[in-house]
Design a protein around this motif. Structure first.
Motif, PDB file in Angstrom:
ATOM      1  N   ILE A  11      48.501 -19.593  39.303  1.00  0.00           N
ATOM      2  CA  ILE A  11      48.170 -18.470  40.188  1.00  0.00           C
ATOM      3  C   ILE A  11      48.843 -17.190  39.713  1.00  0.00           C
ATOM      4  N   VAL A  12      50.120 -17.294  39.317  1.00  0.00           N
ATOM      5  CA  VAL A  12      50.842 -16.115  38.816  1.00  0.00           C
ATOM      6  C   VAL A  12      50.165 -15.563  37.558  1.00  0.00           C
ATOM      7  N   ALA A  13      49.769 -16.470  36.652  1.00  0.00           N
ATOM      8  CA  ALA A  13      49.109 -16.035  35.424  1.00  0.00           C
ATOM      9  C   ALA A  13      47.794 -15.319  35.729  1.00  0.00           C
ATOM     10  N   VAL A  14      47.012 -15.874  36.661  1.00  0.00           N
ATOM     11  CA  VAL A  14      45.735 -15.251  37.038  1.00  0.00           C
ATOM     12  C   VAL A  14      45.977 -13.886  37.686  1.00  0.00           C
ATOM     13  N   LEU A  15      46.967 -13.809  38.577  1.00  0.00           N
ATOM     14  CA  LEU A  15      47.281 -12.539  39.233  1.00  0.00           C
ATOM     15  C   LEU A  15      47.695 -11.469  38.223  1.00  0.00           C
ATOM     16  N   ILE A  16      48.472 -11.875  37.217  1.00  0.00           N
ATOM     17  CA  ILE A  16      48.880 -10.918  36.178  1.00  0.00           C
ATOM     18  C   ILE A  16      47.649 -10.358  35.465  1.00  0.00           C
ATOM     19  N   VAL A  17      46.717 -11.256  35.120  1.00  0.00           N
ATOM     20  CA  VAL A  17      45.494 -10.823  34.424  1.00  0.00           C
ATOM     21  C   VAL A  17      44.661  -9.904  35.315  1.00  0.00           C
ATOM     22  N   VAL A  18      44.494 -10.280  36.595  1.00  0.00           N
ATOM     23  CA  VAL A  18      43.674  -9.483  37.517  1.00  0.00           C
ATOM     24  C   VAL A  18      44.287  -8.106  37.755  1.00  0.00           C
ATOM     25  N   VAL A  19      45.582  -8.079  38.031  1.00  0.00           N
ATOM     26  CA  VAL A  19      46.257  -6.803  38.301  1.00  0.00           C
ATOM     27  C   VAL A  19      46.250  -5.921  37.055  1.00  0.00           C
ATOM     28  N   ALA A  20      46.430  -6.523  35.878  1.00  0.00           N
ATOM     29  CA  ALA A  20      46.367  -5.760  34.635  1.00  0.00           C
ATOM     30  C   ALA A  20      44.971  -5.182  34.418  1.00  0.00           C
ATOM     31  N   PHE A  21      43.942  -5.971  34.736  1.00  0.00           N
ATOM     32  CA  PHE A  21      42.565  -5.492  34.608  1.00  0.00           C
ATOM     33  C   PHE A  21      42.322  -4.300  35.535  1.00  0.00           C
ATOM     34  N   LEU A  22      42.802  -4.404  36.784  1.00  0.00           N
ATOM     35  CA  LEU A  22      42.644  -3.300  37.734  1.00  0.00           C
ATOM     36  C   LEU A  22      43.420  -2.071  37.276  1.00  0.00           C
ATOM     37  N   ALA A  23      44.586  -2.304  36.678  1.00  0.00           N
ATOM     38  CA  ALA A  23      45.385  -1.179  36.184  1.00  0.00           C
ATOM     39  C   ALA A  23      44.656  -0.434  35.072  1.00  0.00           C
ATOM     40  N   LEU A  24      43.920  -1.165  34.246  1.00  0.00           N
ATOM     41  CA  LEU A  24      43.217  -0.549  33.121  1.00  0.00           C
ATOM     42  C   LEU A  24      41.864   0.037  33.519  1.00  0.00           C
ATOM     43  N   VAL A  29      34.997  -0.271  45.779  1.00  0.00           N
ATOM     44  CA  VAL A  29      34.320  -1.104  46.771  1.00  0.00           C
ATOM     45  C   VAL A  29      33.816  -0.178  47.868  1.00  0.00           C
ATOM     46  N   GLY A  30      32.522   0.102  47.857  1.00  0.00           N
ATOM     47  CA  GLY A  30      31.961   1.049  48.815  1.00  0.00           C
ATOM     48  C   GLY A  30      32.551   2.427  48.592  1.00  0.00           C
ATOM     49  N   LYS A  31      33.120   2.990  49.644  1.00  0.00           N
ATOM     50  CA  LYS A  31      33.723   4.319  49.542  1.00  0.00           C
ATOM     51  C   LYS A  31      35.187   4.277  49.116  1.00  0.00           C
ATOM     52  N   TYR A  32      35.739   3.064  49.009  1.00  0.00           N
ATOM     53  CA  TYR A  32      37.143   2.917  48.619  1.00  0.00           C
ATOM     54  C   TYR A  32      37.248   2.788  47.098  1.00  0.00           C
ATOM     55  N   ILE A  33      38.086   3.633  46.511  1.00  0.00           N
ATOM     56  CA  ILE A  33      38.222   3.677  45.053  1.00  0.00           C
ATOM     57  C   ILE A  33      39.674   3.458  44.664  1.00  0.00           C
ATOM     58  N   LEU A  34      39.897   2.500  43.773  1.00  0.00           N
ATOM     59  CA  LEU A  34      41.211   2.291  43.175  1.00  0.00           C
ATOM     60  C   LEU A  34      41.144   2.825  41.750  1.00  0.00           C
ATOM     61  N   LYS A  35      41.831   3.926  41.511  1.00  0.00           N
ATOM     62  CA  LYS A  35      41.786   4.544  40.194  1.00  0.00           C
ATOM     63  C   LYS A  35      42.551   3.700  39.171  1.00  0.00           C
ATOM     64  N   PRO A  36      42.127   3.748  37.901  1.00  0.00           N
ATOM     65  CA  PRO A  36      42.957   3.143  36.856  1.00  0.00           C
ATOM     66  C   PRO A  36      44.319   3.830  36.825  1.00  0.00           C
ATOM     67  N   VAL A  37      45.344   3.063  36.529  1.00  0.00           N
ATOM     68  CA  VAL A  37      46.693   3.622  36.530  1.00  0.00           C
ATOM     69  C   VAL A  37      46.802   4.794  35.568  1.00  0.00           C
ATOM     70  N   VAL A 291      56.268  -1.035  36.953  1.00  0.00           N
ATOM     71  CA  VAL A 291      56.659   0.313  36.535  1.00  0.00           C
ATOM     72  C   VAL A 291      55.486   1.285  36.626  1.00  0.00           C
ATOM     73  N   PHE A 292      54.356   0.908  36.063  1.00  0.00           N
ATOM     74  CA  PHE A 292      53.225   1.839  36.023  1.00  0.00           C
ATOM     75  C   PHE A 292      52.595   2.033  37.398  1.00  0.00           C
ATOM     76  N   TYR A 293      52.546   0.986  38.207  1.00  0.00           N
ATOM     77  CA  TYR A 293      52.002   1.156  39.554  1.00  0.00           C
ATOM     78  C   TYR A 293      52.916   2.029  40.415  1.00  0.00           C
ATOM     79  N   VAL A 294      54.220   1.843  40.297  1.00  0.00           N
ATOM     80  CA  VAL A 294      55.160   2.678  41.057  1.00  0.00           C
ATOM     81  C   VAL A 294      55.035   4.139  40.632  1.00  0.00           C
ATOM     82  N   MET A 295      54.921   4.384  39.329  1.00  0.00           N
ATOM     83  CA  MET A 295      54.760   5.751  38.843  1.00  0.00           C
ATOM     84  C   MET A 295      53.484   6.380  39.383  1.00  0.00           C
ATOM     85  N   ALA A 296      52.411   5.603  39.433  1.00  0.00           N
ATOM     86  CA  ALA A 296      51.140   6.123  39.942  1.00  0.00           C
ATOM     87  C   ALA A 296      51.217   6.405  41.436  1.00  0.00           C
ATOM     88  N   ILE A 297      51.904   5.529  42.184  1.00  0.00           N
ATOM     89  CA  ILE A 297      51.956   5.663  43.647  1.00  0.00           C
ATOM     90  C   ILE A 297      52.818   6.851  44.075  1.00  0.00           C
TER      91      ILE A 297
END
Length: 417
Positions: A11-24, A29-37, A291-297
């Protein structure tokens, strides 16, 4: 226990891959947008290109100098925002310098003209006497003359001393003009229609102007007033245009160096520490994402010095893991089981890891407090990196290593050379 540990690691390995993909790549989803880091983190002038202008205060002996210096920075920042440069940064350098940076601009020469040496603004009575100066204006901006009016005007707010002087002048020269001069050049001569005692007034446009013309006139006059509304007189020391090409090359170089360095570290940890190396690699990837998510937030502006802070944090994270795993090896050699070796290894290595990180944290905090400009940017990214490094080394790595040990792999060679 084996199955549960294996599932958790998966699960940790999958989460790392998913979160990294979202970061890149980000996600919508609809009107909600998560920008690349990468697009969420603001790049500094050295990476994006733009214009950098340094000013010097001509007189530092005036009363309440520090307060006036802060007011000057605030006035410059407001002036740039009103001119459309919303990402411009204004910072105090040392005791008598102000640095203005405008990233990502197309015409550096034009911007250099706009942020050139600010003018001196004066409001004068009909006898030529100065009623108050630009530094006495707390704010000024275009607004409608009243709720029903179709004509724009320029509203302004004065400080206490100027309010009293302006009230006397409007009473004495009712029906006459109080003229506005910018560097001794007349820019407006509004007529006093009533006594103004509250320190707030409005300059109205000509009755013959259309609504569009009055809006344009009000915006231009407001900008001119703001350009002279500086508590301190400053002079331009240096203006530099920084090429965006240099920033692109710097980003590409830093990115390549980071990828190559990270790959080498991941391989090194696997070769040297076997299964514990797997835990270290996973923790290191989690560290990078934090690190990169904190910097973005929190909106940290990334500069070349900031990149150096991140790379230094990676080194701290690797160093902490090396110290911990060496203690882990020693406990294994003393005949302890892998789970007990984790327990005692972290206990013995914890103080050394904590001490090294705390000393770096102290240095980062000192640089943040007393540093300016790019030094403060370096300190900010270093602080974030060290905190993330400490968390991943002490908490994440230990938890992952416990999961690996619970897989009940008995070969000692799986844990150490």
């Amino acid at each position: 226990m084996k199955v549960k540990s294996l599932i958790k690691l998966g699960i940790v390995a999958v989460l790392i891959v998913v979160v990294a993909f979202l970061a890149l790549n980000g996600l919508q989803v609809g009107k909600y947008i998560l920008k690349p880091v990468g697009s969420a983190i603001s790049l500094g002038l050295d990476l994006r290109g733009g214009v950098s202008t340094e000013y010097r205060v001509t007189d530092t002996t005036v009363d309440n100098y520090e307060s006036l210096l802060d007011g000057t920075v605030s006035a410059l920042r407001t002036r740039l925002t009103n001119a459309g440069f919303t990402e411009a940064t204004v910072a105090i350098q040392g005791n008598d310098r102000i640095l203005v940076e405008i990233p990502d601009v197309d015409d550096p020469e034009q911007v250099a003209e706009i942020i050139g040496t600010p003018a001196h603004l004066e409001f004068r009575d009909p006898n030529g006497n100065v009623v108050f100066e630009g530094k006495d204006i707390k704010s000024a901006g275009a607004q409608w003359s009243d709720e029903t009016s179709t004509k724009a005007g320029v509203g302004f707010v004065l400080n206490k001393e100027a309010s009293e002087a302006f009230a006397k002048a409007t009473q004495e020269f009712l029906g006459q003009s109080i003229s506005i001069y910018l560097d001794d050049e007349l820019i407006s001569a509004p007529t006093v229609n009533q006594v103004i005692t509250g320190g707030q007034g409005i300059i109205t446009s000509s009755a013959s102007e259309s609504t569009e013309e009055s809006v344009e006139w009000a915006n231009n006059l407001a900008m001119l007033i703001q350009s002279g509304a500086l508590p301190l007189d400053i002079e331009e020391v240096e203006t530099r245009a920084i090429s965006a090409t240099l920033g692109i090359e710097a980003i590409d170089g830093a990115l390549l160096a980071g990828i190559v360095g990270l790959a080498i570290i991941l391989i090194f940890m696997l070769v040297m520490y076997r299964l514990p190396g797997v835990a270290a690699d996973m923790a290191l990837l989690i560290y990078m994402l934090i690190v990169f998510y904190v910097m973005a937030i929190i909106g940290v502006q990334l500069t070349l010095q900031g990149v150096a802070g991140i790379l230094l944090g990676i080194g701290m994270a690797v160093d902490a893991n090396v110290v911990i795993f060496e203690r882990f090896r020693e406990e294994l050699k003393d005949g302890r089981t892998p789970l007990n070796a984790v327990k005692f290894g972290f206990r013995n290595a914890g103080r050394a890891v904590l001490d090294s990180n705390v000393t770096t944290l102290i240095a980062a905090v000192v640089l943040m407090i007393f540093g300016t400009g790019t030094i403060k940017g370096f300190a900010t990214t270093l602080l974030i990196s060290v905190l993330a490094s400490l968390f991943t080394a002490v908490v994440v790595t230990r938890w992952l290593l416990n999961l690996i040990c619970r897989l009940d792999i008995r070969k000692r060679s799986a844990y150490t050379r």
